[in-house]
Scaffold this active site. Sequence first.
Site, PDB file in Angstrom:
ATOM      1  N   PHE A 154      26.566 -38.621   8.539  1.00  0.00           N
ATOM      2  CA  PHE A 154      26.062 -39.336   9.720  1.00  0.00           C
ATOM      3  C   PHE A 154      27.187 -39.928  10.565  1.00  0.00           C
ATOM      4  O   PHE A 154      26.980 -40.906  11.282  1.00  0.00           O
ATOM      5  CB  PHE A 154      25.061 -40.427   9.311  1.00  0.00           C
ATOM      6  CG  PHE A 154      24.098 -39.985   8.246  1.00  0.00           C
ATOM      7  CD1 PHE A 154      23.221 -38.946   8.507  1.00  0.00           C
ATOM      8  CD2 PHE A 154      24.091 -40.564   6.995  1.00  0.00           C
ATOM      9  CE1 PHE A 154      22.344 -38.500   7.525  1.00  0.00           C
ATOM     10  CE2 PHE A 154      23.226 -40.123   6.002  1.00  0.00           C
ATOM     11  CZ  PHE A 154      22.344 -39.090   6.282  1.00  0.00           C
ATOM     12  N   GLN A 188      16.086 -31.560  10.369  1.00  0.00           N
ATOM     13  CA  GLN A 188      17.024 -32.439  11.083  1.00  0.00           C
ATOM     14  C   GLN A 188      16.270 -33.387  12.023  1.00  0.00           C
ATOM     15  O   GLN A 188      16.553 -34.577  12.081  1.00  0.00           O
ATOM     16  CB  GLN A 188      17.972 -31.594  11.937  1.00  0.00           C
ATOM     17  CG  GLN A 188      18.984 -30.827  11.165  1.00  0.00           C
ATOM     18  CD  GLN A 188      20.312 -31.552  11.185  1.00  0.00           C
ATOM     19  OE1 GLN A 188      20.424 -32.661  10.687  1.00  0.00           O
ATOM     20  NE2 GLN A 188      21.310 -30.948  11.769  1.00  0.00           N
ATOM     21  N   LYS A 200      21.721 -25.334  21.792  1.00  0.00           N
ATOM     22  CA  LYS A 200      22.025 -26.725  22.157  1.00  0.00           C
ATOM     23  C   LYS A 200      21.834 -27.567  20.890  1.00  0.00           C
ATOM     24  O   LYS A 200      20.757 -27.560  20.303  1.00  0.00           O
ATOM     25  CB  LYS A 200      21.096 -27.213  23.264  1.00  0.00           C
ATOM     26  CG  LYS A 200      21.204 -26.387  24.544  1.00  0.00           C
ATOM     27  CD  LYS A 200      20.679 -27.120  25.785  1.00  0.00           C
ATOM     28  CE  LYS A 200      19.179 -27.229  25.796  1.00  0.00           C
ATOM     29  NZ  LYS A 200      18.670 -27.805  27.088  1.00  0.00           N
ATOM     30  N   GLY A 201      22.876 -28.251  20.473  1.00  0.00           N
ATOM     31  CA  GLY A 201      22.832 -28.973  19.194  1.00  0.00           C
ATOM     32  C   GLY A 201      21.672 -29.958  19.154  1.00  0.00           C
ATOM     33  O   GLY A 201      21.340 -30.596  20.158  1.00  0.00           O
ATOM     34  N   GLY A 251      21.161 -31.941  16.044  1.00  0.00           N
ATOM     35  CA  GLY A 251      21.295 -32.812  14.873  1.00  0.00           C
ATOM     36  C   GLY A 251      21.138 -34.283  15.205  1.00  0.00           C
ATOM     37  O   GLY A 251      20.695 -35.069  14.376  1.00  0.00           O
ATOM     38  N   GLU A 252      21.536 -34.661  16.400  1.00  0.00           N
ATOM     39  CA  GLU A 252      21.469 -36.077  16.761  1.00  0.00           C
ATOM     40  C   GLU A 252      20.427 -36.355  17.834  1.00  0.00           C
ATOM     41  O   GLU A 252      20.387 -37.430  18.411  1.00  0.00           O
ATOM     42  CB  GLU A 252      22.861 -36.540  17.228  1.00  0.00           C
ATOM     43  CG  GLU A 252      23.859 -36.537  16.092  1.00  0.00           C
ATOM     44  CD  GLU A 252      25.297 -36.628  16.561  1.00  0.00           C
ATOM     45  OE1 GLU A 252      25.795 -37.746  16.666  1.00  0.00           O
ATOM     46  OE2 GLU A 252      25.917 -35.584  16.820  1.00  0.00           O
TER      47      GLU A 252
END
Lengths: 763, 339
Positions: free
Chosen positions: A246, A662, A725-726, A728-729
């Site tokens: 994280f 995720q 396009k990421g 994870g966050e």
Amino acid sequence: MTTAAPEPKLNMGPPAPRLDARLKVTGEARYAADFPVSNPAFAFLVLSPIAKGRIVGFDLNEARGVAGVLDILTHENTAIAVKPTKFFGAGGRASTSIRPLSSPQIWHDGQIIAVVVAETFEAAREAAYKVRARCQAEPASATFDSPGTATEAAADVSKEHKDPQVGDAAGAFASADVKIDAEYSTPTQHHNPIELFATTCVWSDDQLTIYEPSQFVHGLKYEIAEQFGIGPSRVHVKSPYVGGAFGSKGSITPRTALVAIAAKRVNRPVKLVMTRDQGFTVTTYRAETRHRIRLGASREGKISAYIHEGWEVTSRPDAYLVGGTKNSTHLYGFGNVASRVFIVRADRNTPGFMRSPPEVPYLFALESAMDELAVKLNMDPIELRRVNDTMNEPIGGKPYTSRSLMACFDDGAKAFGWAQRSAAPKSMADGDWLIGYGCATTCYPSQMAPAAARVRLQRDGRVRVEIAGHEIGNGAYTVIGQAAAEKLGVPVDKVSVRIGDSDLPPAPVAGGSNSTASTCSAVMMVCDQIRQRLFKALMPQESMVDKAKETVGLGQTPVTEAAKSDRPLDRDKAFDALGVAVVEEYGEWKPDGAPTDSFRAMHEGKVRIVGGPEMKDWIAYAFGAEFVEVRINRWTHEIRVPRLLGAFAAGHIMNPRTARSQLMGGLIWGMSSALHEATELDGRYARYVNDNLADYLVPVNADVPSVEVIMLAEQDDHINPAGVKGLGELGNVGTNAAVCNAIFHATGRRLRKLPVRLEQLEI
Amino acid sequence: MRPFQHVRVDSAQAAVQAAAGARASSALQSPTQFLAGGTTLIDLMKLDVMRPQMLIDINALEGTRLGLIEADGSGLRLGALVRMADAAEHPAIRLDYPVIAQSLKFAASQQLRNMASLGGNVLQRTRCTYFRDVTYGACNKRNPGSGCAAMDGFNRPHAVLGASENCIATYPGDFAQALIALDASVDINGSRGRRTVPFATLHRQPANTPDLETTLAPGDIIMSFSVPARAWTRRSLYLKIRDRSSYEFALASAAVALDLQAGKVRDVSIALGGVATVPWRAREAEAVLKGKELDHGVLKAAAHAAFAGARTQEHNAFKVVLGKQTLIRALNEAAAMEI
């Protein structure tokens, strides 16, 4: 298909099970502290009980008397071995420029002041309790409003920081029909990955092997090589699995070098597993922030002014800065924008990246203010966002590479049952439980960084992919394997993936949600090189090679385009034509707009991340809409969240199963960042109080009865070859605002300070 | 963690004998401690808060009467080595003593409940972070006479009832509230022989000696708890309020047992948790309710009486309001129970 393995929609890969699932659930996957080493000694850290001052001296007799103690490192005997480092926020890789054991100075509570090395963990711990440090304490500044803090404009301390602005925001605000002017704040939070912070160092003929959970194995390798003044080829980092990170395992903490020094001194491997509370001060955290937001709008809800000022706490020597206005100012079609960010220096350990570092606090403020504006306008909060939706960002007018925000709101609202919401606050209840619905926007910049990969294809169809990516629970093994399988036309179970090792071709830090986009783009490009060789062997005629090039591309063709015109390749014939049994290719990929020194930097353990708001002709974000139902007891005011729902669009989804996981984790964490997580400070001593998992609350299963993730089909032809396009966050942004917006709806109380505790509610 | 001797015993008598040699001013200070589930003791040893030299492992006694739950017409007897999970899931306890089952079920996690014993549970030590972190010098409980770091520190979790100027640490458990509410007694064995005392006399308020938490002498071992059968046990419940839904200590809790007849309170018992330094029986509130109908005015008066003696600090003043509301809600829910 099941809930955990959603049916892929258009432009989504298959929901392949995790390649490492079985290893993980059977305990066979080796995490850093699991690696057996020969004849290890064990280290235990001694931390400072004061936040500011000096060590006057040590009394080590009692500690040395513990049976099995081999060595005790303090600044008195170790300072010469501890080298200065550069803070990552100043172009280095270190989590802090503070170098414990380099001097008697104490910069923060819980700074390492000694390292005990012993035959067993228990002996090291017992001796650590018996180390007596005589400290001379000085008054310490804990946080905002504490005496002795120093406030500076972010633009004055960081060359990279810009305060986005356009037009005359103050003037537009002054003349707006409807105005919001409110202050918000977010608390200190710690990552608390379940895997503790561990480091094992083994020296063998001047060759150093480091076992440490890492989000950046190449960064760790080059950093330690520099600190010890040895060639990078002499440092080897192994981190095949990371048990949660994280952001906490990306920058290099001072512990690694200390363990390596200890291993050299006792001439045997040294293993350190820090305790839970030690992680609070030896690594990084999300610092507390404050915000003032002014929004001005017409009576129809069109925003004409957005003014955002942010304040962030950092340590005394290091200017850690998240500066979330770089994202929030690009979110809607604001007419006029002004923003400023300040840092406030206190006697604290240096903060660092924590999942969605800028977006979590800054979008909490903005998305809360948006809800306040909707209430003032007597407008549905989704409609307010629709009125201000835009396909060109408001500062420079650049188009988004793709943007499906309102589609996310529409699909999400439908699935959530938003239409059943009665708009008036305090108008919904079920017996003694008040009910509230709230929503908010999430966004996350789509980023990429240079990466290299080596891929080997055998005649029998088996594939090996090597890239120093990172498995932090994100599913990296699986999506990298899928990328190769898709390109080379083999089943994913034929692909073996090696990551998390600094001997492999370099990949960027697993941060900024760039991993899938970067590593998969590199792997796909190298797979294309292999295809290129095979096609050439089969079709030696010039025209056919051109045709093959056209079909396969050289890594810059979006995967979906390639897929459309793809054709089966007869592998056996191709290998026959080549006359070999194995084809192996290495390649280095960099995204459009990456600086010219990108590859050199990549081979020095440095990262050049591009994308998000920084692209030349475009601006790139993933978007989503989040919905929360809260229930609040009329008598005792405890706040429960029976339902969380998020609808997201993030370009090509490599694997709906790992992506859902995720996003689900993100939603839960986002809820938690509103209702649970806060590190409490004792302002008298600038010390953390609740540094354990009983008192630092994270959600348990009972807190999240229902979490629904919807992924929209979206195609982005401009972002990168993988079209990714990421995400994870993406999941944990805006959720905190959606929770507070739901609490307002349930109770009529607007809460602007996180975390929300039941005593803040007077119903 | 400091080295210690680990001794297994297979009878209560052997346990008492093994502990007999230890000299100490109180049970907590004794260099000899009994080991059951270990879920508090081992933690505190790792943190260097407790430093026993010998642990007398009594887990083998689980096969004796210490491991039994016995219920009959006269009441309930709970052996001290019964695991929390087993008592929480016991059909007779769930039906006839719901407040006991709930106080156990809402505590800790399933894994901890599987390990932790009932005898150990009532002796669970405070979660005050200043007590548990030895780098804070000021803790009268740990170092008598050193002061109290919590008094002017972060004291949101701390007690408003039964506190003194020397200590505001909250008693953390839940089960003890159920026992004290149901007029339980505790059977103790020790070098001075066997005795049965009211459970309400087991814990001591901090006053000037926060380091003395119970009336147990060094070497005393809890054998069992007895709960008398009474008209109120079936209409009883445990309401626990906290920031998250599970696996957290109470901000405020209420154990209530009601004997209602024709809408009026014939008898009532109330214990409060999360707000007091010891398991807290709210007799003043009971007095307000007896003989009355449970209308909102009466409930408010009872709640007011329960917290009349509260003393608050910077961060825990909300516990007075929350504690009252918790009690009112618990009484309302108990009155509405179908039994």
